[in-house]
Design a protein around this motif. Structure first.
Motif, PDB file in Angstrom:
ATOM      1  N   THR A 126       0.847  -1.183   0.000  1.00 47.52           N
ATOM      2  CA  THR A 126       0.000   0.000   0.000  1.00 47.52           C
ATOM      3  C   THR A 126       0.891   1.245   0.000  1.00 47.52           C
ATOM      4  OG1 THR A 126      -1.903   1.044   1.102  1.00 47.52           O
ATOM      5  CG2 THR A 126      -0.168   0.206   2.531  1.00 47.52           C
ATOM      6  N   PHE A 127       0.446   2.295  -0.685  1.00 51.49           N
ATOM      7  CA  PHE A 127       1.233   3.523  -0.769  1.00 51.49           C
ATOM      8  C   PHE A 127       0.368   4.740  -0.464  1.00 51.49           C
ATOM      9  CE2 PHE A 127       3.650   0.783  -3.702  1.00 51.49           C
ATOM     10  CZ  PHE A 127       4.921   0.940  -3.182  1.00 51.49           C
ATOM     11  N   LEU A 128       0.996   5.759   0.126  1.00 49.81           N
ATOM     12  CA  LEU A 128       0.403   7.082   0.208  1.00 49.81           C
ATOM     13  C   LEU A 128       1.254   8.005  -0.651  1.00 49.81           C
ATOM     14  CD1 LEU A 128      -1.756   8.944   1.527  1.00 49.81           C
ATOM     15  CD2 LEU A 128      -0.010   9.541   3.217  1.00 49.81           C
ATOM     16  N   LEU A 129       0.612   8.621  -1.640  1.00 50.19           N
ATOM     17  CA  LEU A 129       1.292   9.563  -2.516  1.00 50.19           C
ATOM     18  C   LEU A 129       0.855  10.979  -2.172  1.00 50.19           C
ATOM     19  CD1 LEU A 129       0.580   6.816  -4.303  1.00 50.19           C
ATOM     20  CD2 LEU A 129       1.772   8.120  -6.051  1.00 50.19           C
ATOM     21  N   ARG A 130       1.794  11.920  -2.276  1.00 48.65           N
ATOM     22  CA  ARG A 130       1.511  13.321  -1.961  1.00 48.65           C
ATOM     23  C   ARG A 130       1.908  14.207  -3.139  1.00 48.65           C
ATOM     24  NH1 ARG A 130       3.955  18.048   0.297  1.00 48.65           N
ATOM     25  NH2 ARG A 130       2.681  19.032   1.926  1.00 48.65           N
TER      26      ARG A 130
END
Length: 241
Positions: free
Chosen positions: A51-55
């Motif tokens: 899982t990734f969080l992109l900003r």
């Protein structure tokens, strides 16, 4: 995922690593957007996925991964997908879950809350997931570092509501499909809250004239279902069906 800068007349696709699960727009800085992508356990057609969080700091024109810290990854594996490995076996200090909910604290936009659910095989719809707990993961320094604040009963993170302006500054209201709780994001203390139904289908809310207003939709085979509202941050509920 797709983004438009002109109200929907034109769209541009951007890569979110895996299937996008949640979006969040910084309530303080209109330039900043977050996108969370799905993580999953091993399956024959896809392997296992992180899982990734992109900003984005420029309204979605460019993106960078802010969770997990890929500098800690085992470089022998592809950063997006691997074979039969849990996330914690690929990247040091990563939780074995998938991001389902992202919230920026409107009183302190350097604090970001991630609601993470237990991992499942990609197409399982929950039927093959181990009985693990949902997790609340927090950054207090604009995504430079992360820590697990609490584990909660449930396998879906349906709602996150930061404490300000009518709650304690470090407090966040969290709902899963089977629990509600007030979590102190700094101390990690969890205060369970009563639920109006046995099972929650969805949660929504916002800030009204008197403070936070939360709605839940419940569904139960025993007939205890409908829409319920709380105006005291989940301490009491009344029917709104």
């Amino acid at each position: 995922a797709y983004i438009s800068h002109d109200g929907g007349d034109n769209w541009r696709m951007f890569y979110s690593c895996n299937v996008p699960e949640a979006f969040e727009f910084d309530p303080v800085d209109p330039q900043v957007i977050y996108v969370a992508s799905r993580g999953f356990l091993w399956s024959e057609d896809r392997g296992s996925g992180l899982t990734f969080l992109l900003r984005s700091a420029d309204q979605g024109r460019t993106w960078r991964i802010v969770y997990p810290d890929l500098s800690k990854a085992d470089t022998t594996f592809h950063p997006v997908q691997s074979r039969e490995l849990l996330p914690s076996q690929v990247i040091e200090g990563v939780q074995d879950g998938t991001i389902q909910n992202v919230q920026v604290d409107p009183s302190n936009n350097k604090r970001i809350f991630l609601g993470m659910a237990p991992l499942e095989t990609y197409m399982s719809r929950g039927t093959e997931a181990p009985i693990w707990q949902a997790m609340l993961v927090v950054s207090d320094d604009a995504c430079s570092s992360w820590h697990m604040a609490a584990e909660l009963p449930g396998r879906r993170v349906l709602g996150l509501f930061p404490g300000a302006p009518d709650g304690k500054p470090d407090e966040v209201l969290v709902f899963t499909e089977k629990s509600g709780a007030l979590v102190d994001a700094v101390r990690g203390t969890v205060t369970p809250l009563p639920l109006p139904v046995e099972g929650i289908v969805c949660v929504a809310g916002g800030v009204g004239t008197g403070g936070t207003v939360v709605y839940v939709v419940g569904g139960s085979r025993q007939g205890n279902s409908g829409v319920f509202i709380s105006r005291d941050r989940g301490k009491s509920w009344e029917s709104a069906s």
